[in-house]
Design an enzyme around this catalytic site. Structure first.
Site, PDB file in Angstrom:
ATOM      1  N   HIS A 575       0.813  -1.208   0.000  1.00  0.00           N
ATOM      2  CA  HIS A 575       0.000   0.000   0.000  1.00  0.00           C
ATOM      3  C   HIS A 575       0.849   1.261   0.000  1.00  0.00           C
ATOM      4  O   HIS A 575       0.413   2.303  -0.493  1.00  0.00           O
ATOM      5  CB  HIS A 575      -0.951  -0.006   1.208  1.00  0.00           C
ATOM      6  CG  HIS A 575      -2.325  -0.447   0.841  1.00  0.00           C
ATOM      7  ND1 HIS A 575      -3.210  -0.970   1.734  1.00  0.00           N
ATOM      8  CD2 HIS A 575      -2.969  -0.452  -0.357  1.00  0.00           C
ATOM      9  CE1 HIS A 575      -4.345  -1.274   1.125  1.00  0.00           C
ATOM     10  NE2 HIS A 575      -4.213  -0.971  -0.137  1.00  0.00           N
ATOM     11  N   ARG A 719      -9.446 -10.578 -15.127  1.00  0.00           N
ATOM     12  CA  ARG A 719      -8.862 -11.776 -14.521  1.00  0.00           C
ATOM     13  C   ARG A 719      -9.891 -12.374 -13.573  1.00  0.00           C
ATOM     14  O   ARG A 719     -10.404 -11.686 -12.685  1.00  0.00           O
ATOM     15  CB  ARG A 719      -7.583 -11.416 -13.756  1.00  0.00           C
ATOM     16  CG  ARG A 719      -6.907 -12.616 -13.098  1.00  0.00           C
ATOM     17  CD  ARG A 719      -5.631 -12.198 -12.382  1.00  0.00           C
ATOM     18  NE  ARG A 719      -5.891 -11.407 -11.185  1.00  0.00           N
ATOM     19  CZ  ARG A 719      -4.948 -10.784 -10.474  1.00  0.00           C
ATOM     20  NH1 ARG A 719      -3.688 -10.842 -10.866  1.00  0.00           N
ATOM     21  NH2 ARG A 719      -5.260 -10.092  -9.407  1.00  0.00           N
ATOM     22  N   GLU A 812       2.082 -16.743 -15.463  1.00  0.00           N
ATOM     23  CA  GLU A 812       2.673 -16.408 -14.167  1.00  0.00           C
ATOM     24  C   GLU A 812       3.591 -17.511 -13.652  1.00  0.00           C
ATOM     25  O   GLU A 812       4.426 -17.266 -12.777  1.00  0.00           O
ATOM     26  CB  GLU A 812       1.562 -16.181 -13.137  1.00  0.00           C
ATOM     27  CG  GLU A 812       0.586 -15.094 -13.492  1.00  0.00           C
ATOM     28  CD  GLU A 812      -0.566 -15.061 -12.509  1.00  0.00           C
ATOM     29  OE1 GLU A 812      -0.497 -14.267 -11.553  1.00  0.00           O
ATOM     30  OE2 GLU A 812      -1.530 -15.829 -12.698  1.00  0.00           O
ATOM     31  N   ASN A 835       5.093  -9.918 -12.259  1.00  0.00           N
ATOM     32  CA  ASN A 835       5.370  -9.916 -10.816  1.00  0.00           C
ATOM     33  C   ASN A 835       5.538 -11.341 -10.293  1.00  0.00           C
ATOM     34  O   ASN A 835       6.555 -11.696  -9.693  1.00  0.00           O
ATOM     35  CB  ASN A 835       4.235  -9.220 -10.058  1.00  0.00           C
ATOM     36  CG  ASN A 835       4.086  -7.764 -10.450  1.00  0.00           C
ATOM     37  OD1 ASN A 835       4.927  -7.206 -11.141  1.00  0.00           O
ATOM     38  ND2 ASN A 835       3.016  -7.143 -10.004  1.00  0.00           N
ATOM     39  N   ASP A 836       4.516 -12.178 -10.520  1.00  0.00           N
ATOM     40  CA  ASP A 836       4.597 -13.564 -10.050  1.00  0.00           C
ATOM     41  C   ASP A 836       5.570 -14.386 -10.888  1.00  0.00           C
ATOM     42  O   ASP A 836       6.270 -15.258 -10.362  1.00  0.00           O
ATOM     43  CB  ASP A 836       3.213 -14.213 -10.070  1.00  0.00           C
ATOM     44  CG  ASP A 836       2.446 -13.964  -8.781  1.00  0.00           C
ATOM     45  OD1 ASP A 836       3.094 -13.656  -7.770  1.00  0.00           O
ATOM     46  OD2 ASP A 836       1.208 -14.059  -8.791  1.00  0.00           O
ATOM     47  N   ARG A 846       9.028 -11.269  -3.762  1.00  0.00           N
ATOM     48  CA  ARG A 846       9.302  -9.861  -4.061  1.00  0.00           C
ATOM     49  C   ARG A 846       8.919  -8.922  -2.923  1.00  0.00           C
ATOM     50  O   ARG A 846       9.178  -7.726  -3.014  1.00  0.00           O
ATOM     51  CB  ARG A 846       8.589  -9.454  -5.354  1.00  0.00           C
ATOM     52  CG  ARG A 846       7.104  -9.666  -5.358  1.00  0.00           C
ATOM     53  CD  ARG A 846       6.557  -9.572  -6.792  1.00  0.00           C
ATOM     54  NE  ARG A 846       5.204 -10.058  -6.884  1.00  0.00           N
ATOM     55  CZ  ARG A 846       4.128  -9.293  -6.743  1.00  0.00           C
ATOM     56  NH1 ARG A 846       4.272  -8.017  -6.503  1.00  0.00           N
ATOM     57  NH2 ARG A 846       2.926  -9.816  -6.852  1.00  0.00           N
ATOM     58  N   CYS A 883       1.082  -7.307 -18.062  1.00  0.00           N
ATOM     59  CA  CYS A 883       0.291  -6.524 -17.107  1.00  0.00           C
ATOM     60  C   CYS A 883       0.979  -6.379 -15.753  1.00  0.00           C
ATOM     61  O   CYS A 883       0.385  -5.883 -14.808  1.00  0.00           O
ATOM     62  CB  CYS A 883      -1.087  -7.151 -16.912  1.00  0.00           C
ATOM     63  SG  CYS A 883      -1.056  -8.850 -16.309  1.00  0.00           S
TER      64      CYS A 883
END
Length: 949
Positions: A575, A719, A812, A835-836, A846, A883
């Site tokens: 966040h 998704r 992913e 990311n994944d 990460r 993405c």
């Protein structure tokens, strides 16, 4: 478990008294070569501590812990005294089972014997047995496995259409928690539920049962003809007492009530507790659980109360047994840390239970240590010892995680968490509960005020904090800890820390990082309890440095003075990163604890695009940075003015640039910033915002808002629900997993509840109407999983027939990239979640405070997987998008374009700049660049090469 042999049994013994009998027992161990002479004396030492009489004529003498040095080999000897021996505590003993144990094997023997003793007449049979074989047969008879009934076997409030769906869901749940296998589920699917009466139904099977269990599923909204469906996995006769209690509820006309009460009340009713009984909970603190000595003490305390008291384990077998029966209490097999639930009725019940609970908490005659001492988990107790940490070297770049683009030069202000000093324990439970309630209420009022003055995403996140602070389960967990002797502060933080750790274990990193919000809420209440406030920031512009930045911190800061954010913890999706991007503040996260040792007032360069900071920069570095800031400001203004133009390279190759959304309400803003569609809609936000699974109409309304904002031509890539791990959704509990990141998550989890996935797909297709919809499944590992999910889309499409629909997968998992050639023949598109894909490829979380900087999507291994995916897709005429965070990385954009990616999806605020960056590129040059980059060995080499170019 020790094996009994005939030579271990001695029949027809006599003794002058208990001492003679005990001496004979000790000598039998010595004669068998199991123990030395000293162990015989240790048997008397143990009896001096506490009688080893178990019940029903059996004693189990064994040595003390100090006497284990005399044990040569673990073993057991059985001595029968048909005429009986008066034991020193007044009991009559006819069978001695003496144990030489090198560790705690005797506890297993003890627990096994309690099941033997529960059988009627077994004591008389043992005392009169005429052969060793008969004794062994009596003692070795396998006890009936208890039938599991606990919170994990309950499914309350499912969005089911009929009782067959409830039966299927209950069977699937038993399979998820390891009680049954596929044979059981298949057998249940072939059955028609049997009516029990009062709108309750039953399905049952003995096939594929690993652990007897009773599942129970109810629906929300309620079905007209069904209150709930029981699913029984049978093995032996262990389920009989449980079913008898269920029949008793039906006979009393209280069966249908089970669909209207909480899971805890369901367990209480089926355990045999009366609906009007007083209850009390306490955790076992004894190192070895409730073995003979503490169990005997508990039974004695329970008998002294003069009323019937029952006890059960909260986890596992829900059977409530008499707390005055030693064999029953030992038979629970309660281990350290497990929760006991006591119940009693009558005017004196509350006082009696208080006495019993205090006895358990006090250790029942044994020295015990507190459970989960919260001192190590206190905020700042182990987080603000910054003095041993050396600060980063001056004028040296420190690499971390790029979280929000932009560059800033300003003095640093290190906001260290305050030291929350408080007492760990308190004897005034009522007073501590009142203090905690008042602090929670005050925190709620504070958050309401902050929400009124905040705006945008900060207000949205604070609204989530408002819900968290009002969570009744958090408050109840705090009260429970206070009931175990902790202070309001320690009890509250234990509740927060336990819940946050569970959140951190979730499979989806985006969801797992919400643990920071939970701790932010926890610190707010803790600060009120301790009377502690955060330090005041300076009046001049500054770069804020913190361990992590929560929404409450941002809401109380003058963000016009915060030129940049730097955190020791967190990842690109924390966040702190989300808030920084929402506010347009450059941010670098996951820099490590060294940055917390920086001195306030030191100048720093913060580069949110490259993910690095330079404390105390030289004048030369500072001049270059200031020039970069001026140039970036100009580029941003120019990019925003051209935001509606297409992203076309200098040699006429078009790349589509879309926006990632976590909320359909932001679709209009994305279009205004030039997004050519939505490249990733995280649909789980809809599910997280509701206490129950959102129904069809709710989902249609949410998705339609995004379609309406996008207009007729801009596509929406949705998704499907991507949750998983340790109970991420209250209404979709998931058994705890050793490694949730490699467990039930994404499409794997969704396929266990196909009705939920079908409802979501139906809502998406309905909301789309004739507008372009792209459905993609997360965490697909191979083509079989894709086909299983695609079949649901095909089935719904037969009804709706939406005209512009494509179905694809997120890349992913490395296996999915490697198998892209086989997948590309069946899918319409690929969207690469870098990311994944990065963390699975490099085996680096990460969000890891020390390793996150190394989880770089520009690592050659990740780039090779992207290249494989693109080549496979284009060979079949499919398109490929990216993405993940890599899509908005300025250094990565030319590499992704050169690898042949067709679409980039980024945060809405980044759309104009990404488009502008693409317009500067040549496709031919980018392709050559990508080829050179793929030859490099490390991510650092890639970054260096791109910076030089």
């Amino acid at each position: 478990m020790l094996t009994l042999t005939q030579d271990a049994v001695s029949l027809g013994r006599t003794a002058t008294d208990w001492r003679d009998a005990l001496t004979q027992a000790g000598q039998s161990l010595v004669d068998a070569g199991l123990a030395e002479e000293g162990y015989r004396d240790a048997l008397f030492d143990r009896e001096n501590q506490s009688s080893t009489y178990l019940g029903n004529g059996i004693a189990i003498p064994h040595g003390t812990q100090d006497s284990r040095q005399y044990v040569k080999k673990t073993g057991v000897r059985l001595l029968q005294f048909p005429g009986g021996v008066d034991w020193h505590d007044g009991a009559r003993v006819t069978l001695i089972i003496t144990i030489a144990a090198q560790s705690d094997e005797h506890l297993d023997i003890l627990r096994s014997l309690t099941h033997v003793l529960d059988r009627d007449g077994v004591a008389d049979q043992l005392s009169s047995a005429s052969s060793p074989e008969a004794v062994i047969n009596l003692l070795s008879k396998e006890p009936a496995l208890p039938t599991r009934l606990d919170q994990d076997t309950l499914l309350v409030g499912l969005p089911a259409r009929d009782r067959l769906e409830l039966a299927t869901a209950a069977a699937a749940r038993l399979r998820q928690i390891g009680c049954v296998d596929e044979l059981f589920v298949a057998d249940i699917l072939d059955q028609t539920p049997v009516a029990l009466g009062q709108k309750l139904w039953l399905v049952r099977s003995r096939h594929g049962v690993k652990q007897p269990a009773l599942g129970f599923a109810t629906s929300q909204p309620p079905l007209s003809d069904t209150a709930g469906v029981f699913c029984l996995a049978e093995h032996g006769d262990g389920h009989v007492p449980l079913m008898e209690r269920l029949i008793g509820l039906l006979e009393d006309g209280k069966g249908e009530e089970l669909a209207r009460v909480s899971p805890q009340q369901i367990l209480a009713r089926l355990s045999g507790e009366s609906s009007d009984a007083e209850t009390a909970k306490v955790r076992v603190r004894n190192a070895h659980g409730l073995h003979a000595r503490p169990a005997k003490q508990l039974v004695q305390v329970a008998r002294e109360q003069g009323i019937e008291i029952k006890v059960r384990l909260m986890e596992g077998d829900a059977n409530a047994v008499s707390a005055t029966s030693l064999t029953k209490v030992i038979g629970l097999g309660a281990r350290r840390g497990q929760m006991l639930v006591f119940s009693a009725r009558g005017a004196t019940a509350a006082a009696a239970l208080d006495t019993v609970v205090e006895a358990v908490r006090g250790g029942l005659g044994e020295v015990v240590t507190p459970l989960d001492d919260t001192s190590a988990a206190r905020p700042s107790r182990n987080k603000t010892r910054y003095t041993p940490v050396e600060p980063p070297a001056p004028d040296t770049a420190l690499a971390a995680v790029a979280a929000s683009p932009g560059m800033a030069i300003a003095p640093v202000f290190v906001m260290r968490l305050p030291d929350f000093k408080y007492e760990e324990h308190s004897s005034d439970a009522a007073g501590e509960r009142e203090r905690l309630s008042n602090a929670i209420d005050q925190a709620h009022r504070q958050l309401e005020s902050l929400i009124d003055h905040a705006g945008g995403e900060v207000a949205e996140i604070l609204s989530m904090h408002e819900e968290m602070v009002q969570d009744p389960e958090l408050k109840e967990a705090g009260f429970e800890a206070i009931g175990e002797g902790l202070s309001a502060e320690a009890g509250w933080w234990k509740a927060i820390d336990t819940s946050a750790r569970a959140q951190e274990a979730l499979a989806d990193r985006l969801l797992a990082e919400r643990a920071a919000d939970l701790r932010d809420v926890g610190r707010r209440v803790l600060g009120l309890l301790c009377g502690v406030e955060l330090p005041e920031p300076p009046a001049h512009p500054y770069i804020l440095v913190m361990e992590d930045v929560g929404p409450s911190d941002v809401a109380q800061l003058d963000t016009s003075k915060v030129k940049g954010l730097l955190t020791a913890k967190g990842g690109a999706t924390s966040h702190s990163a989300i808030l920084a991007r929402a506010l347009g503040i450059p941010a670098v996260v996951g820099a490590g604890d060294t940055v917390l040792a920086l001195a306030n007032g030191q100048d720093m360069i913060l580069d949110g695009e490259r993910g690095r900071v330079i404390p105390q920069p030289s004048q030369e570095r500072r001049d270059r940075a200031e020039l970069s800031i001026r140039e970036r400001d100009q580029r941003e203004r120019k990019a925003y003015d051209a935001r509606f133009e297409s992203a076309v390279t200098t040699d006429s190759h078009r790349i589509e640039v879309c926006a990632n959304l976590g909320n359909t309400a932001h679709a209009k803003d994305a279009v205004e910033r030039g997004a050519e569609g939505v490249g990733l809609l995280r649909t789980e936000f809809i599910f997280m915002a509701h206490p129950d699974a959102p129904d069809l109409d709710t989902q249609i309304s949410e998705y339609r808002e995004a379609f309406d904002a996008l207009g007729h031509d801009r596509p929406l890539v949705a998704r499907t629900l991507d949750v998983g791990g340790d109970k991420p959704l209250d209404y979709w509990p998931i058994p705890q997993e050793d490694n949730p990141f490699l467990g039930l998550r994404g499409i794997r989890l969704a396929l266990t509840r196909p009705e939920v996935l079908e409802t979501q797909i139906r809502a998406l297709l309905t909301a789309a109407d004739d507008r372009p919809l792209r459905i993609m499944f997360p965490m697909v590992k191979d083509v079989a999983e894709f086909h299983a999910a695609k079949a649901i889309v095909d089935r719904v499409q037969q009804d709706i027939k939406a005209p512009d629909v494509q179905v694809g997968v997120m890349i992913e998992i490395p296996s999915c990239a490697i198998l892209a050639p086989t997948l590309a023949k069946h899918v319409d598109f690929f969207s690469i979640g870098t990311n994944d894909l990065t963390q699975y490829t490099l085996a680096i979380d990460r969000g890891h405070s020390q390793l996150s900087a190394q989880a770089d999507g520009l690592h050659p291994a990740v780039l090779h997987l992207i290249k494989m995916t693109v080549d496979a897709a284009h060979a079949e005429g499919r398109w490929v998008g990216v993405c993940g965070e890599l899509a908005s990385d300025a250094q990565a954009v030319p590499v992704l374009v050169g690898l042949g990616v067709d679409e980039l999806s980024v945060a809405a605020r980044q759309v104009p700049m990404v488009k502008a960056r693409i317009r500067e590129l040549s496709m031919a040059d980018s392709t050559q660049l990508a080829e050179r980059i793929l030859m490099l060995p490390t991510a650092a080499d890639v970054r260096d090469a791109l910076e030089d170019m």
